[in-house]
Design a protein around this motif. Structure first.
Motif, PDB file in Angstrom:
ATOM      1  N   THR A 239     -33.854   2.286  25.101  1.00 58.13           N
ATOM      2  CA  THR A 239     -32.614   2.601  24.402  1.00 58.13           C
ATOM      3  C   THR A 239     -32.044   3.955  24.832  1.00 58.13           C
ATOM      4  N   THR A 240     -30.814   4.203  24.356  1.00 62.96           N
ATOM      5  CA  THR A 240     -30.222   5.527  24.508  1.00 62.96           C
ATOM      6  C   THR A 240     -30.853   6.457  23.478  1.00 62.96           C
ATOM      7  N   VAL A 241     -30.503   7.732  23.554  1.00 64.99           N
ATOM      8  CA  VAL A 241     -30.926   8.675  22.519  1.00 64.99           C
ATOM      9  C   VAL A 241     -30.157   8.355  21.247  1.00 64.99           C
ATOM     10  N   PRO A 242     -30.606   8.811  20.065  1.00 67.43           N
ATOM     11  CA  PRO A 242     -29.931   8.469  18.801  1.00 67.43           C
ATOM     12  C   PRO A 242     -28.461   8.876  18.799  1.00 67.43           C
ATOM     13  N   ARG A 243     -27.649   8.007  18.219  1.00 65.87           N
ATOM     14  CA  ARG A 243     -26.240   8.309  18.030  1.00 65.87           C
ATOM     15  C   ARG A 243     -26.060   9.078  16.724  1.00 65.87           C
ATOM     16  N   PRO A 244     -24.952   9.784  16.544  1.00 75.43           N
ATOM     17  CA  PRO A 244     -24.723  10.520  15.306  1.00 75.43           C
ATOM     18  C   PRO A 244     -24.720   9.628  14.081  1.00 75.43           C
ATOM     19  N   ARG A 245     -24.241   8.389  14.208  1.00 69.02           N
ATOM     20  CA  ARG A 245     -24.182   7.478  13.065  1.00 69.02           C
ATOM     21  C   ARG A 245     -24.896   6.177  13.424  1.00 69.02           C
ATOM     22  N   GLY A 246     -25.148   5.397  12.377  1.00 68.80           N
ATOM     23  CA  GLY A 246     -25.789   4.104  12.596  1.00 68.80           C
ATOM     24  C   GLY A 246     -27.139   4.054  11.922  1.00 68.80           C
TER      25      GLY A 246
ATOM     26  N   PRO B 222     -36.170  -3.128  14.443  1.00 71.18           N
ATOM     27  CA  PRO B 222     -34.897  -2.642  13.890  1.00 71.18           C
ATOM     28  C   PRO B 222     -33.790  -2.533  14.937  1.00 71.18           C
ATOM     29  N   VAL B 223     -34.146  -2.128  16.166  1.00 74.32           N
ATOM     30  CA  VAL B 223     -33.137  -2.012  17.221  1.00 74.32           C
ATOM     31  C   VAL B 223     -32.543  -3.386  17.543  1.00 74.32           C
ATOM     32  N   ILE B 224     -33.388  -4.404  17.643  1.00 77.66           N
ATOM     33  CA  ILE B 224     -32.906  -5.757  17.920  1.00 77.66           C
ATOM     34  C   ILE B 224     -31.996  -6.239  16.791  1.00 77.66           C
ATOM     35  N   ARG B 225     -32.419  -6.040  15.551  1.00 76.95           N
ATOM     36  CA  ARG B 225     -31.621  -6.523  14.418  1.00 76.95           C
ATOM     37  C   ARG B 225     -30.274  -5.808  14.349  1.00 76.95           C
ATOM     38  N   GLU B 226     -30.249  -4.517  14.616  1.00 74.26           N
ATOM     39  CA  GLU B 226     -28.984  -3.787  14.591  1.00 74.26           C
ATOM     40  C   GLU B 226     -28.055  -4.251  15.697  1.00 74.26           C
ATOM     41  N   ALA B 227     -28.621  -4.536  16.880  1.00 75.72           N
ATOM     42  CA  ALA B 227     -27.789  -4.987  17.998  1.00 75.72           C
ATOM     43  C   ALA B 227     -27.078  -6.294  17.661  1.00 75.72           C
ATOM     44  N   PHE B 228     -27.788  -7.208  17.009  1.00 80.20           N
ATOM     45  CA  PHE B 228     -27.162  -8.474  16.610  1.00 80.20           C
ATOM     46  C   PHE B 228     -26.152  -8.257  15.490  1.00 80.20           C
TER      47      PHE B 228
END
Length: 325
Positions: A17-24, A106-112
């Protein structure tokens, strides 16, 4: 690689993944997905799939993802373009991976969720981080995948999805093998520091339960002989005799060390499992006599192969430490 609900294969997977985004919710965007389908009873690979994924903002690509940079992802498909394939691989299967409950799932679920599509659901989850921490203990330090791989001499973690999945599977196999050996020899089993061999000291029970077996002290070297006899399969075999009977040895309480060692590698350059047996002097003399007689019989036979000693002494620090060939 095709997927489908109700399939028995275990889906080992990993994401970069990328580094954490400010939101999400998780603050990460997918850069790479890799999965290997493994037969649950044989632990062999039956299929694999991996893809680099172009995030919404390619410039946010993290240099921590080994080999993945803005140029790499520029021509990669977006997540909506590969979502159906990832869904087919994961949905209805058992998911497995290292620290997947806290990160990858969690990353997979958020992407969907971000594309408005229902996420895949697992039939079960095998997270090897808490699993191995519970059963294998913290003998490999922080129990990260890189630490476990280093402990078993499997090389460095590449932080690429498919490579990390394969490393995860190999680490799991290594841990399972050590745990099996510990269970098989519960008395006196001890673990050395990382990089050292594991040590087994089996319980001493005597040889009374092994009918026809002799202890080394009961063997007279002068009464040992060797002969070549038909094997019954169209060839010959070597027999070692004590007097007029086949020599069968029993020696309880031996100390055995085992583990991967960089000095011995297979054709792929991976460390081989090395086994060293520490034996008493009387057993060493018996084995030396058997080895010499076997060599003489072998050289007197019609074989054109070179002789390879059955045992090899393991150096001068312990003359009765041998490595079985």
């Amino acid at each position: 690689m095709e997927g489908g609900e109700g399939r028995d294969e275990i889906a080992f997977f990993d994401v970069e993944t990328t580094v954490p985004r400010p939101r999400g919710r998780t603050g990460y965007s997918l850069l790479e997905f890799g999965a290997i389908l493994v037969h649950p009873r044989q632990l062999v690979e039956v299929g694999s799939y991996s893809t680099v994924i172009r995030p919404a903002d390619p410039s946010a690509t993290s240099v921590r993802s080994n080999g993945i940079n803005p140029e790499t992802v520029a021509s990669a498909p977006s997540f909506p373009e590969v979502a159906d394939q990832i869904f087919a691989i994961l949905h209805g299967r058992v998911w497995a991976g290292h620290n997947i409950r806290e990160f990858d799932c969690p990353v997979i679920r958020e992407a969907f969720a971000e594309i408005g599509q229902a996420p895949p659901e697992p039939k079960g989850i095998i997270d090897t981080l808490p699993l191995l921490t519970q059963w294998f203990g913290r003998r490999a330090g922080d129990m990260k995948l890189a630490s476990l791989a280093s402990y078993f001499g499997l090389g460095q973690q590449k932080h690429r999805s498919l490579d990390d999945v394969r490393m995860n599977i190999e680490v799991l196999k290594c841990c399972a093998a050590v745990l099996f050996l510990e269970t098989s020899f519960p008395d006196g089993f001890s673990i050395k520091s990382p990089g050292m061999f594991c040590t087994i000291i089996p319980a001493s029970e005597g040889c009374s339960s092994f009918a026809g077996f002799l202890q080394p002290a009961e063997v007279s070297v002068q009464d040992i002989s060797a002969e070549i006899v038909p094997s019954g399969h169209g060839g010959d075999k070597l027999q070692i005799l004590h007097g007029n009977r086949l020599l069968r040895l029993c020696c309880m309480g031996l100390k055995v060390q085992f583990g991967p060692r960089e000095l011995f590698k297979d054709h792929a350059g991976r460390p081989k499992l090395n086994i060293v047996v520490y034996i008493p002097e009387n057993l060493c003399k018996v084995l030396d006599a058997c080895d010499l007689l076997a060599q003489i019989s072998f050289q007197n036979s019609s074989s054109r192969s070179g002789w390879k000693h059955v045992i090899r002494k393991n150096g001068y620090s312990n003359p009765y430490s041998i490595r079985l060939q």
